[in-house]
Design an enzyme around this catalytic site. Sequence first.
Site, PDB file in Angstrom:
ATOM      1  CD  GLU A  66      -3.158  -0.662   0.252  1.00 50.43           C
ATOM      2  OE1 GLU A  66      -3.324   0.526  -0.063  1.00 50.43           O
ATOM      3  OE2 GLU A  66      -3.868  -1.579  -0.183  1.00 50.43           O
ATOM      4  CG  ASP A  89     -10.713   9.183  -3.344  1.00 49.70           C
ATOM      5  OD1 ASP A  89     -11.299  10.037  -2.637  1.00 49.70           O
ATOM      6  OD2 ASP A  89     -10.135   8.199  -2.852  1.00 49.70           O
TER       7      ASP A  89
END
Length: 286
Positions: A41, A57
Amino acid sequence: MKVLAYFVKLALVAPLFAGFTHGKLEGCSKSIAIDITGIYENGDTKTYFHYCEDLGDGRGYTAGIAGFCTGTGDAWEVIQAYHKLTGGKDDFTPMDATLAKYAKSGSDSTKGLEKYCSVFEKLGKSDTRFQQVQINSRDKMYLKPAQDAAAKLGLKFHISEGQLFDTSIQHGPYDDKDGLLTLIKETNNSFKANALGDSGSTLNINGKNVDEIIWLKKFLDIREEHLKHPKNPDNQGGNYWAQTVYRVKSYRYAIDQKQYNWGNTAVKILDNDGKPTTVKCSNVPK
Ligand SMILES: *[C@@H]1O[C@H](CO)[C@@H](O)[C@H](O)[C@H]1NC(C)=O
């Protein structure tokens, strides 16, 4: 590389499963599983209690060790848990009404949350209670569903359980189109006959005897397919997912080295550039 943006964010629903008897990822094996996923990640094994950003987002602010979002409700869960420890009086309190509103409506607005990231960063760095709340929330939202699924399957190896956790973090723990439970179901359904192996662990899948490592390899193949061809591209940062196949390859590498159980031993995986790297048991709370 910062890729927290691509955590699958789903509105928080009540925990799907009640029992938690399996509990195999704990202590060193848990810390190793979390650090492996941290490499995929974030590119390293640091903890990001103080990370906070508006990634644009559609999920509002993304923050903390599991990318909790103001626009999906999981950040509000974390902050409510923190309030329980502070008696409801802390630096987040003035933002409560706004946080609750955006969590409920699924709004990505950051209006009224101008101080949110500075508070998150400060407390993430300095307040161990806030850090522990983040750990507990991540475990409840992502680790526990993965462990429950592992228990149902009868998984015995840390490597399989680590893989389900990593999938839960990236794909989400639910049974939506690319979710963990969907991938497990597709894997289960692919076994129409016994599949014997020599790993030492045999699962009973729909009445068939399936070697655990053969099951895990099939799961990785199915996950790779979903990463390359998401069934729900809206939810996964567009075609970014296809570039994250390195995390599947990395687990395959660990399987090839027969690193099935992690215990106190260091585990060798591939980093995001495909180079072998060693992940050790950490003494930092994870
Ligand atoms: C996969 O198979 C196991 C064993 O038969 C079963 O307990 C589990 O519920 C199945 N999982 C899913 C998500 O279908």
